[in-house]
Design an enzyme around this catalytic site. Structure first.
Site, short mmCIF file in Angstrom:
data_model
loop_
_atom_site.label_atom_id
_atom_site.label_comp_id
_atom_site.label_asym_id
_atom_site.label_seq_id
_atom_site.Cartn_x
_atom_site.Cartn_y
_atom_site.Cartn_z
N ARG A 157 0.89 -1.18 0.00
CA ARG A 157 0.00 0.00 0.00
C ARG A 157 0.91 1.22 0.00
O ARG A 157 1.52 1.56 1.02
CB ARG A 157 -0.91 -0.03 1.22
CG ARG A 157 -1.93 1.11 1.30
CD ARG A 157 -2.82 0.91 2.51
NE ARG A 157 -3.67 2.06 2.78
CZ ARG A 157 -4.90 2.22 2.30
NH1 ARG A 157 -5.42 1.29 1.51
NH2 ARG A 157 -5.62 3.28 2.60
N HIS A 179 -6.42 1.13 -7.46
CA HIS A 179 -6.89 0.44 -6.25
C HIS A 179 -7.68 -0.79 -6.69
O HIS A 179 -8.89 -0.87 -6.54
CB HIS A 179 -7.77 1.39 -5.43
CG HIS A 179 -7.94 1.00 -4.00
ND1 HIS A 179 -7.45 -0.18 -3.48
CD2 HIS A 179 -8.55 1.65 -2.97
CE1 HIS A 179 -7.76 -0.25 -2.20
NE2 HIS A 179 -8.41 0.84 -1.86
N GLN A 193 -10.11 -2.86 -4.27
CA GLN A 193 -11.36 -2.17 -3.99
C GLN A 193 -12.35 -2.35 -5.14
O GLN A 193 -13.53 -2.63 -4.92
CB GLN A 193 -11.10 -0.68 -3.76
CG GLN A 193 -12.35 0.12 -3.43
CD GLN A 193 -12.98 -0.30 -2.13
OE1 GLN A 193 -12.35 -0.22 -1.08
NE2 GLN A 193 -14.23 -0.76 -2.17
N ASP A 218 -16.11 8.91 -3.30
CA ASP A 218 -14.90 8.77 -2.51
C ASP A 218 -14.54 10.16 -1.99
O ASP A 218 -15.15 11.16 -2.40
CB ASP A 218 -13.77 8.19 -3.38
CG ASP A 218 -12.50 7.86 -2.60
OD1 ASP A 218 -12.57 7.80 -1.35
OD2 ASP A 218 -11.44 7.67 -3.23
N CYS A 271 -16.01 3.75 -0.81
CA CYS A 271 -14.91 2.85 -0.45
C CYS A 271 -14.40 3.09 0.97
O CYS A 271 -13.68 2.24 1.50
CB CYS A 271 -13.77 2.99 -1.45
SG CYS A 271 -13.16 4.67 -1.65
N ARG A 279 -14.48 -6.57 1.44
CA ARG A 279 -13.04 -6.43 1.23
C ARG A 279 -12.31 -7.68 1.72
O ARG A 279 -11.34 -8.14 1.09
CB ARG A 279 -12.51 -5.19 1.97
CG ARG A 279 -12.86 -3.85 1.33
CD ARG A 279 -12.15 -3.63 0.02
NE ARG A 279 -10.71 -3.71 0.13
CZ ARG A 279 -9.92 -2.69 0.49
NH1 ARG A 279 -10.44 -1.50 0.77
NH2 ARG A 279 -8.61 -2.86 0.56
#
Length: 305
Positions: A102, A129, A132, A222, A262, A290
């Site tokens: 990440r 991402h 996601q 987001d 998200c 997730r």
């Protein structure tokens, strides 16, 4: 060696295989069964950016599969100069079955994938991402039966989440519209790359959020200022004020629309409390998924290699 550095790494058939496996593992978990498919396996997570869902979903996921997770901060791993990234990659690859990153830099993830000798997962970079986006499709499928032909309207900055959502839409045959101020649309270079990869992808961009959601099956948003963009927070808040997801915007789409985010959500900015708590909101189903997607992805990668 198979990796997930972005959704360009997968074929559409492979995306479906990962989703099917995630669904199977979720069904097992919900029935009280946790088979140790990954007994003895080790995943190493190296994070430059803080995380709640990403870290816990992978740690819980590999634990439920019978494996072990190791967590390192960027400082712990020496990402910023203690030794070369190539050397770090080879060392971690010798200890790990999967490395999960990440980071800010997409190039960092691609370099680790090149040198580690084990599978690498992009758990978020400034560019993409993918985990996601796969989770998002899994969640849409659960609530709508399918993603194919559905209209996803992303209201907000054309960031890493929006880019990966556009790519996964191409994989599953969904349509996507980005509603944002014109300076925050997906970059033309990316749009050309995505439409070349997925010639039938219907990808539109507009600065009118209310017009965009008229035929929406899913509305998604987001944060307006992502990690690393804190200095732009006030400027973006002013420019995106008309793009807030609230009950008025949900109502413009209708009672059958679903709302995704998200997370983390900046309640009162990109989304209101009322929209987050609306019956049409499935953000916490999305958050739980997730973990199920992470399990499916890790097991799929280990089986490929």
């Amino acid at each position: 060696m198979r990796h997930l550095t972005s959704l360009f790494d997968l074929s559409s058939q492979e995306v479906q295989e990962i989703l099917d496996l995630a669904n199977e593992l979720k069904a097992e978990t919900k029935s009280g069964t946790r088979n140790p498919y990954c007994a003895g396996r080790v995943v190493t997570q190296v994070f430059e950016k803080p995380s709640l869902r990403t870290r816990v979903s992978f740690e819980a996921g590999i634990s439920q599969l019978g494996g072990t997770s190791i967590f390192l901060s960027a400082k712990d791993a020496g990402l910023h100069g203690r030794e070369t990234l190539e050397d770090i990659s080879k060392v971690l690859g010798g200890y790990s079955d999967i490395i999960i990153l990440r980071t800010f830099s997409q190039k960092l993830i691609e370099t680790v994938a090149e040198h580690s000798g084990c599978s690498v997962i992009n758990a978020l970079s400034d560019d993409y991402h993918p985990c996601q986006a796969l989770t998002d499709v899994m969640t849409i499928n659960e609530h709508l039966g399918t993603s194919k032909g559905k209209n996803i309207v992303y209201v907000g900055d054309g960031n890493n989440v929006a880019k990966s959502l556009a790519l996964v839409a191409g994989h599953v045959g969904a349509n996507i519209t980005i509603a944002a101020p014109e300076g925050y649309w997906l970059q033309e270079e990316f749009v050309q790359q995505a439409t070349a990869e997925f010639p039938t992808l219907k990808l539109n961009q507009t600065n009118d959020p209310h017009a965009a959601v008229q035929d929406a099956d899913v509305i998604y948003t987001d944060v307006w200022a992502s990690m690393g963009q804190e200095s732009e927070k006030e400027k973006r808040a002013a420019e995106f004020a008309a793009f807030q997801v609230n009950t008025e915007l949900l109502d413009a789409a209708g009672k059958d629309v679903f709302f995704l985010h998200c997370l983390p959500a900046r309640r009162g900015l990109e989304v209101t409390d009322e929209a987050m708590n609306d019956p049409r909101s499935i953000v916490f189903d999305q958050a739980e998924n997730r973990m199920h997607l992470a399990k499916g992805l890790m097991l799929w990668l280990l089986r490929q290699n």
